[in-house]
Design an enzyme around this catalytic site. Structure first.
Site, mmCIF file in Angstrom:
data_model
loop_
_atom_site.group_PDB
_atom_site.id
_atom_site.type_symbol
_atom_site.label_atom_id
_atom_site.label_comp_id
_atom_site.label_asym_id
_atom_site.label_seq_id
_atom_site.Cartn_x
_atom_site.Cartn_y
_atom_site.Cartn_z
ATOM 1 N N LYS A 117 1.900 -18.141 146.722
ATOM 2 C CA LYS A 117 2.887 -17.526 145.823
ATOM 3 C C LYS A 117 4.196 -17.246 146.528
ATOM 4 C CE LYS A 117 0.335 -15.879 141.929
ATOM 5 N NZ LYS A 117 0.062 -14.805 140.987
ATOM 6 N N LYS A 199 -6.415 -26.433 141.774
ATOM 7 C CA LYS A 199 -7.051 -25.735 140.651
ATOM 8 C C LYS A 199 -6.146 -25.754 139.417
ATOM 9 C CE LYS A 199 -5.497 -20.999 141.123
ATOM 10 N NZ LYS A 199 -5.709 -19.592 141.006
ATOM 11 N N LYS A 202 -2.071 -21.820 135.215
ATOM 12 C CA LYS A 202 -1.036 -21.702 134.184
ATOM 13 C C LYS A 202 0.356 -21.751 134.782
ATOM 14 C CE LYS A 202 -2.898 -17.140 134.428
ATOM 15 N NZ LYS A 202 -3.952 -16.353 133.834
HETATM 16 P P1 TYM Z 1 -6.351 -14.522 137.178
HETATM 17 O O1 TYM Z 1 -5.676 -13.791 136.078
HETATM 18 O O2 TYM Z 1 -5.554 -15.511 137.968
HETATM 19 O O3 TYM Z 1 -7.625 -15.277 136.622
HETATM 20 C C1 TYM Z 1 -8.607 -14.626 135.830
HETATM 21 C C2 TYM Z 1 -9.972 -15.200 136.156
HETATM 22 O O4 TYM Z 1 -9.981 -16.613 135.932
HETATM 23 C C3 TYM Z 1 -10.480 -17.286 137.076
HETATM 24 N N1 TYM Z 1 -9.812 -18.591 137.197
HETATM 25 C C4 TYM Z 1 -10.454 -19.763 137.300
HETATM 26 N N2 TYM Z 1 -11.756 -20.070 137.314
HETATM 27 C C5 TYM Z 1 -12.081 -21.388 137.416
HETATM 28 N N3 TYM Z 1 -11.177 -22.392 137.496
HETATM 29 C C6 TYM Z 1 -9.846 -22.119 137.485
HETATM 30 N N4 TYM Z 1 -8.960 -23.098 137.551
HETATM 31 C C7 TYM Z 1 -9.434 -20.761 137.384
HETATM 32 N N5 TYM Z 1 -8.221 -20.144 137.330
HETATM 33 C C8 TYM Z 1 -8.478 -18.816 137.223
HETATM 34 C C9 TYM Z 1 -10.123 -16.368 138.241
HETATM 35 O O5 TYM Z 1 -10.949 -16.613 139.364
HETATM 36 C C10 TYM Z 1 -10.349 -15.005 137.640
HETATM 37 O O6 TYM Z 1 -11.717 -14.641 137.732
HETATM 38 N N6 TYM Z 1 -6.350 -11.000 140.702
HETATM 39 C C11 TYM Z 1 -7.043 -11.492 139.549
HETATM 40 C C12 TYM Z 1 -7.169 -10.469 138.437
HETATM 41 C C13 TYM Z 1 -7.773 -9.196 138.897
HETATM 42 C C14 TYM Z 1 -9.133 -8.966 139.221
HETATM 43 C C15 TYM Z 1 -9.216 -7.595 139.585
HETATM 44 C C16 TYM Z 1 -10.260 -9.786 139.222
HETATM 45 C C17 TYM Z 1 -7.095 -8.026 139.062
HETATM 46 N N7 TYM Z 1 -7.967 -7.058 139.477
HETATM 47 C C18 TYM Z 1 -10.433 -7.049 139.979
HETATM 48 C C19 TYM Z 1 -11.463 -9.215 139.618
HETATM 49 C C20 TYM Z 1 -11.537 -7.867 139.982
HETATM 50 C C21 TYM Z 1 -6.294 -12.698 139.008
HETATM 51 O O7 TYM Z 1 -5.139 -12.867 139.235
HETATM 52 O O8 TYM Z 1 -7.045 -13.478 138.173
#
Ligand code: TYM
Length: 334
Positions: A117, A199, A202
């Site tokens: 990032k 991966k 978005k």
């Molecule tokens: P975020 O918002 O990027 O993604 C949400 C969830 O989707 C999963 N994910 C994927 N899984 C499979 N293939 C992909 N291409 C893919 N892209 C995203 C992510 O692994 C995630 O589970 N930091 C986190 C949000 C967060 C969080 C937390 C998660 C904030 N606090 C506490 C767990 C516990 C995030 O940015 O996820």
């Protein structure tokens, strides 16, 4: 009489970044929905995390509400689980500050997501982007979560959360539960349709690289038809076949079929047929979600009632953990 076993606690969250992708859905959300019957589930829309990159206020507000409505549409049930908006529960930001002081500069510097990032947003490498994993650790540790269902890309952040919890417990005695990751075997890493070594994200500038849960059927079809594959014409898992491997993974996650079954089904057929079939399966999967989303998003009062109700309970639970941690450090109780 046997005392009923206490249900384990699950916590997870998603950022309201505008689009919820098929990666988010298959890697995380779908599992959250399934876990609700067997665990004490706590879920959040991680809006505080989202301001590590610049947000336009009106759009940001819209994205938060859309994410909330879409998760309800996916099947998050506020009768079974707590589901709130992160910024409504002030303990998250407070514990994050505390945990920042127990997280090392070196540890945060090693986070792959931070490195990626900061390259992407080179003009805004802010302290929040750097300290993001300690906010995530706070989210998880506040609820003494046993398990955190996430996609594979969040594994490194979770390991850091575990290290922070162990370090704190090591200094002050048992305070936080050390959480385990829960990464499912299918759908944990959905890849980009345009560059299947990356991966699905978005934030990819190429809109054909990702499919959104709210994409219209013809858009989904078009994106899958354009998916990058290889020069063979064999639908099977194999080395150098990242594109097809990814499409088989998606098909398998959506239909529940194994990759062998999929290979058998498409024997002698070309990639064109296979891509169309994957698109059709995805369209079928998201259709009822889209219909429910349209209903939820119209009903702002209902949404507010749900997120407020959950936030109130979440505050009570999390305040206890925060107070305990603060007391151990030596802060004076209010
Ligand atoms: P975020 O918002 O990027 O993604 C949400 C969830 O989707 C999963 N994910 C994927 N899984 C499979 N293939 C992909 N291409 C893919 N892209 C995203 C992510 O692994 C995630 O589970 N930091 C986190 C949000 C967060 C969080 C937390 C998660 C904030 N606090 C506490 C767990 C516990 C995030 O940015 O996820």
């Amino acid at each position: 009489m046997d005392t009923p076993e206490k249900k384990k606690v699950i916590f997870s969250a998603i950022q309201p970044s505008g689009t919820i992708t098929l990666g988010n859905y298959l890697g995380a959300l779908r599992n959250w929905v399934k876990l609700q019957d067997d665990y004490n589930c706590i879920f959040a829309v991680a809006d505080l995390h989202a301001i590590t990159v610049r947000q336009e206020p009106k759009k940001f507000r819209e994205n938060i509400l859309n994410a909330y409505a879409l998760l309800l549409a996916c099947g998050i049930d506020t009768e079974k689980s707590l589901f709130f908006i992160q910024s409504h529960v002030h303990t998250h930001a407070e514990l994050a500050w505390v945990l920042n002081c127990y997280t090392q500069f070196g540890e945060l510097s090693r986070m792959t997501q931070f490195k990626d990032k900061s390259l992407k947003h080179a003009d805004n490498v802010n302290a929040g982007l750097f300290a993001y994993p300690s906010l995530m650790a706070a989210d998880i540790l506040l609820y003494r979560s046993d398990m955190v269902p996430v996609g594979a890309d969040q594994k490194q952040h979770l390991e850091l959360a575990r290290n922070i919890a162990e370090r704190f417990n090591g200094v002050y005695g048992n305070t936080f539960t050390v959480p385990d990751p829960y990464i499912s075997t299918v759908g944990a890493r959905v890849m980009s349709l345009q560059d299947p070594t990356k991966k699905m994200s978005k934030s990819d500038e190429n809109v054909n690289a990702w499919v959104a849960v709210l994409d219209k059927p013809d858009t989904i079809m078009k994106k899958f038809k354009r998916a990058v594959t290889d020069s063979e014409a064999e639908v099977r898992v194999g080395e150098g076949k990242d594109g097809i491997n990814n499409l088989i993974g998606i098909m398998s996650a959506v239909t529940g079929k194994t990759s062998d079954e999929i290979t058998e089904e498409f024997e002698g057929k070309g990639y064109g047929d296979f891509k169309t079939a994957v698109a059709e399966a995805v369209i079928e999967e998201v259709k009822p979600i889209q219909e429910r989303f349209d209903d939820y998003i119209k009903n702002k009062d209902y949404l507010a009632e749900q997120y407020r109700k959950s936030a109130e309970i979440a505050l009570k639970i999390s305040q206890r953990t925060l107070d305990k941690a603060m007391k151990k450090i030596g802060f004076i109780a209010k």
